[in-house]
Design a protein around this motif. Structure first.
Motif, PDB file in Angstrom:
ATOM      1  N   CYS A 128       4.537  -0.503  -1.089  1.00 19.19           N
ATOM      2  CA  CYS A 128       4.754  -0.974   0.286  1.00 19.19           C
ATOM      3  C   CYS A 128       5.174   0.223   1.131  1.00 19.19           C
ATOM      4  O   CYS A 128       6.187   0.858   0.852  1.00 19.19           O
ATOM      5  CB  CYS A 128       5.812  -2.062   0.314  1.00 19.19           C
ATOM      6  SG  CYS A 128       6.125  -2.723   1.971  1.00 19.19           S
ATOM      7  N   VAL A 129       4.370   0.525   2.156  1.00 17.97           N
ATOM      8  CA  VAL A 129       4.644   1.701   2.980  1.00 17.97           C
ATOM      9  C   VAL A 129       5.848   1.461   3.882  1.00 17.97           C
ATOM     10  O   VAL A 129       6.751   2.289   3.969  1.00 17.97           O
ATOM     11  CB  VAL A 129       3.403   2.058   3.828  1.00 17.97           C
ATOM     12  CG1 VAL A 129       3.686   3.291   4.692  1.00 17.97           C
ATOM     13  CG2 VAL A 129       2.191   2.295   2.942  1.00 17.97           C
ATOM     14  N   CYS A 130       5.848   0.324   4.565  1.00 14.68           N
ATOM     15  CA  CYS A 130       6.953   0.009   5.466  1.00 14.68           C
ATOM     16  C   CYS A 130       6.899  -1.455   5.873  1.00 14.68           C
ATOM     17  O   CYS A 130       5.934  -2.161   5.586  1.00 14.68           O
ATOM     18  CB  CYS A 130       6.937   0.906   6.704  1.00 14.68           C
ATOM     19  SG  CYS A 130       5.474   0.715   7.731  1.00 14.68           S
ATOM     20  N   HIS A 131       7.973  -1.899   6.525  1.00 13.56           N
ATOM     21  CA  HIS A 131       8.100  -3.252   7.070  1.00 13.56           C
ATOM     22  C   HIS A 131       8.049  -4.338   5.993  1.00 13.56           C
ATOM     23  O   HIS A 131       7.637  -5.468   6.264  1.00 13.56           O
ATOM     24  CB  HIS A 131       7.021  -3.520   8.134  1.00 13.56           C
ATOM     25  CG  HIS A 131       7.079  -2.588   9.284  1.00 13.56           C
ATOM     26  ND1 HIS A 131       6.001  -2.330  10.110  1.00 13.56           N
ATOM     27  CD2 HIS A 131       8.097  -1.808   9.772  1.00 13.56           C
ATOM     28  CE1 HIS A 131       6.340  -1.450  11.033  1.00 13.56           C
ATOM     29  NE2 HIS A 131       7.608  -1.127  10.849  1.00 13.56           N
ATOM     30  N   PRO A 255       8.497  10.058   9.078  1.00 13.39           N
ATOM     31  CA  PRO A 255       7.243  10.169   8.338  1.00 13.39           C
ATOM     32  C   PRO A 255       7.203   9.269   7.108  1.00 13.39           C
ATOM     33  O   PRO A 255       8.171   9.157   6.366  1.00 13.39           O
ATOM     34  CB  PRO A 255       7.209  11.648   7.940  1.00 13.39           C
ATOM     35  CG  PRO A 255       8.650  12.068   7.930  1.00 13.39           C
ATOM     36  CD  PRO A 255       9.286  11.299   9.040  1.00 13.39           C
ATOM     37  N   ALA A 256       6.044   8.619   6.925  1.00 14.13           N
ATOM     38  CA  ALA A 256       5.748   7.902   5.683  1.00 14.13           C
ATOM     39  C   ALA A 256       4.709   8.727   4.934  1.00 14.13           C
ATOM     40  O   ALA A 256       3.714   9.167   5.520  1.00 14.13           O
ATOM     41  CB  ALA A 256       5.217   6.507   5.984  1.00 14.13           C
ATOM     42  N   VAL A 257       4.936   8.937   3.652  1.00 11.44           N
ATOM     43  CA  VAL A 257       4.100   9.826   2.847  1.00 11.44           C
ATOM     44  C   VAL A 257       3.622   9.084   1.615  1.00 11.44           C
ATOM     45  O   VAL A 257       4.403   8.407   0.946  1.00 11.44           O
ATOM     46  CB  VAL A 257       4.888  11.093   2.448  1.00 11.44           C
ATOM     47  CG1 VAL A 257       4.065  11.975   1.524  1.00 11.44           C
ATOM     48  CG2 VAL A 257       5.302  11.871   3.699  1.00 11.44           C
ATOM     49  N   SER A 258       2.320   9.213   1.324  1.00  8.01           N
ATOM     50  CA  SER A 258       1.704   8.521   0.186  1.00  8.01           C
ATOM     51  C   SER A 258       1.332   9.507  -0.908  1.00  8.01           C
ATOM     52  O   SER A 258       0.944  10.645  -0.630  1.00  8.01           O
ATOM     53  CB  SER A 258       0.448   7.780   0.661  1.00  8.01           C
ATOM     54  OG  SER A 258      -0.319   7.308  -0.426  1.00  8.01           O
ATOM     55  N   GLU A 259       1.401   9.032  -2.163  1.00  4.53           N
ATOM     56  CA  GLU A 259       0.937   9.860  -3.272  1.00  4.53           C
ATOM     57  C   GLU A 259      -0.548   9.610  -3.556  1.00  4.53           C
ATOM     58  O   GLU A 259      -1.121  10.220  -4.451  1.00  4.53           O
ATOM     59  CB  GLU A 259       1.757   9.600  -4.540  1.00  4.53           C
ATOM     60  CG  GLU A 259       1.613   8.221  -5.132  1.00  4.53           C
ATOM     61  CD  GLU A 259       2.398   8.056  -6.432  1.00  4.53           C
ATOM     62  OE1 GLU A 259       2.792   9.076  -7.032  1.00  4.53           O
ATOM     63  OE2 GLU A 259       2.611   6.913  -6.849  1.00  4.53           O
ATOM     64  N   GLY A 260      -1.169   8.710  -2.789  1.00  2.00           N
ATOM     65  CA  GLY A 260      -2.590   8.430  -2.940  1.00  2.00           C
ATOM     66  C   GLY A 260      -3.280   8.458  -1.596  1.00  2.00           C
ATOM     67  O   GLY A 260      -3.163   9.405  -0.836  1.00  2.00           O
ATOM     68  N   ALA A 281       4.522   4.964  -1.780  1.00  2.00           N
ATOM     69  CA  ALA A 281       4.788   5.673  -0.533  1.00  2.00           C
ATOM     70  C   ALA A 281       6.294   5.747  -0.329  1.00  2.00           C
ATOM     71  O   ALA A 281       7.048   4.892  -0.806  1.00  2.00           O
ATOM     72  CB  ALA A 281       4.125   4.983   0.648  1.00  2.00           C
ATOM     73  N   ALA A 282       6.730   6.775   0.370  1.00  2.00           N
ATOM     74  CA  ALA A 282       8.143   6.950   0.711  1.00  2.00           C
ATOM     75  C   ALA A 282       8.252   7.171   2.212  1.00  2.00           C
ATOM     76  O   ALA A 282       7.277   7.554   2.872  1.00  2.00           O
ATOM     77  CB  ALA A 282       8.738   8.138  -0.049  1.00  2.00           C
ATOM     78  N   GLN A 283       9.431   6.945   2.749  1.00  2.00           N
ATOM     79  CA  GLN A 283       9.673   7.160   4.170  1.00  2.00           C
ATOM     80  C   GLN A 283      11.142   7.506   4.395  1.00  2.00           C
ATOM     81  O   GLN A 283      12.023   6.999   3.702  1.00  2.00           O
ATOM     82  CB  GLN A 283       9.297   5.911   4.983  1.00  2.00           C
ATOM     83  CG  GLN A 283       9.355   6.111   6.495  1.00  2.00           C
ATOM     84  CD  GLN A 283       8.862   4.904   7.273  1.00  2.00           C
ATOM     85  OE1 GLN A 283       9.039   3.759   6.857  1.00  2.00           O
ATOM     86  NE2 GLN A 283       8.233   5.146   8.411  1.00  2.00           N
ATOM     87  N   PHE A 284      11.382   8.386   5.366  1.00  2.00           N
ATOM     88  CA  PHE A 284      12.730   8.730   5.802  1.00  2.00           C
ATOM     89  C   PHE A 284      12.752   8.731   7.326  1.00  2.00           C
ATOM     90  O   PHE A 284      11.742   9.035   7.962  1.00  2.00           O
ATOM     91  CB  PHE A 284      13.146  10.113   5.276  1.00  2.00           C
ATOM     92  CG  PHE A 284      13.436  10.142   3.812  1.00  2.00           C
ATOM     93  CD1 PHE A 284      14.738  10.002   3.347  1.00  2.00           C
ATOM     94  CD2 PHE A 284      12.411  10.298   2.885  1.00  2.00           C
ATOM     95  CE1 PHE A 284      15.017  10.028   1.990  1.00  2.00           C
ATOM     96  CE2 PHE A 284      12.679  10.317   1.523  1.00  2.00           C
ATOM     97  CZ  PHE A 284      13.983  10.180   1.070  1.00  2.00           C
TER      98      PHE A 284
END
Length: 300
Positions: A128-131, A255-260, A281-284
């Motif tokens: 889940c990327v966000c929200h 930024p949201a960052v994906s490994e794929g 995915a990660a986000q800060f």
């Protein structure tokens, strides 16, 4: 570009070493009559529709001071959430905890009923990327989770998020989270009076091009203050967004960052954004004030 969908499909579950997350059961939304009387209410708390903000505003010193206090409260609540982030805790538990802390501080949890979002905090796990909407899924050993806390107090919002490791996360997951946090700092380094808004995304994309990860371009940072979201739009990839920063402007970098893949799907609930290839995915996120000689992190 990141790895293709096919390459990820070829990875075994053992290599992925994390659970792909799907929405679970969401508990009933908090009713307006259950909000304590001493909690300030944003304009959308009943209708779900925020008032439009169409231009970038310059905050007064008095408004900046209110934002400092509100942003520090948001960061404090986010930090308190760490004690819950262990296997067995549900994201609904996190939501209840954030709601309790916000109300105790006489603040309103900004996501609650914002454009009909049903909960007080966003919790985004693994793919889940966000929200992500808090639900009955329990955290598992090896998960990564972004907790995104925003509160409304003294007539302004404060917004921040952090991606945490739950238990024993594999090396790739640890590297993803570390790289995402570094990309946030790269973006922040582009902040200051007279600097272009577009420079933030350009620097982040250039930084990530030297890694095996990539930014998810669908989501941007945003102006914040009396309103939850407004201009400027802060892209985290190359862009042509116009304008330059001025002292007194406040916005988020997140930024949201994906490994794929950088492509995503928006699920039926209208909020949950997941990577199309089920990669993590990660986000800060920080809320940033532009000052006369640089910037100040209001959520540090």
């Amino acid at each position: 570009m990141g790895r293709s969908v096919l390459s990820l499909i070829r990875m075994s579950r053992r290599e992925m070493n994390y659970s792909v997350v799907y929405p679970g059961r969401v508990s009933p939304q908090l009713r307006p009559q259950d909000i304590p009387d001493n909690v300030p209410l944003p304009p959308y708390y009943l209708s779900g529709e925020p008032q439009a903000q169409n231009s970038i505003d310059i905050k007064s010193e008095e408004e900046i001071n209110r934002m400092r206090r509100t942003c520090q409260l948001a960061k404090s609540i986010l930090t308190e959430c760490q004690q819950l982030l262990k296997p067995g805790t549900t994201t609904d538990d996190i939501d209840k905890f954030v709601t309790e802390l916000a109300f105790k501080a006489r603040a309103y949890p900004s996501p609650l009923n914002y454009r009909n979002f049903p909960k007080s905090v966003c919790t985004s796990v693994n793919n889940c990327v966000c929200h992500g909407i808090p639900d009955d899924r329990a955290l598992e050993d090896g998960d990564i989770i972004n907790v995104d806390v925003t509160v409304y107090r003294e007539g302004v919002h404060g917004d921040c998020s952090f991606t945490y490791l739950v238990g024993n996360v594999d090396k790739s997951g640890q590297e993803l989270v570390r790289t995402c946090q570094e990309s946030l700092q790269v973006g922040l380094d582009q902040c200051g009076p007279g600097k272009p808004f577009s420079g933030i995304g350009k620097a982040i994309e250039e930084f990530l091009s030297e890694t095996k990860f990539q930014a998810v371009p669908a989501f941007t940072g945003h102006g914040i203050g009396r309103y939850f979201h407004g201009p400027p739009d802060i892209y985290h990839c190359r862009n042509r967004y116009p304008g330059h920063m001025e002292a007194g402007m406040v916005f988020t970098v997140e930024p949201a960052v994906s490994e794929g893949t950088d492509r995503l799907d928006l699920l039926q609930d209208g909020w949950t954004a997941v990577t199309r290839d089920e990669a993590r995915a990660a986000q800060f996120e920080h809320t940033v004030l532009i000052t006369d000689d640089g910037y100040e992190l209001l959520t540090s």
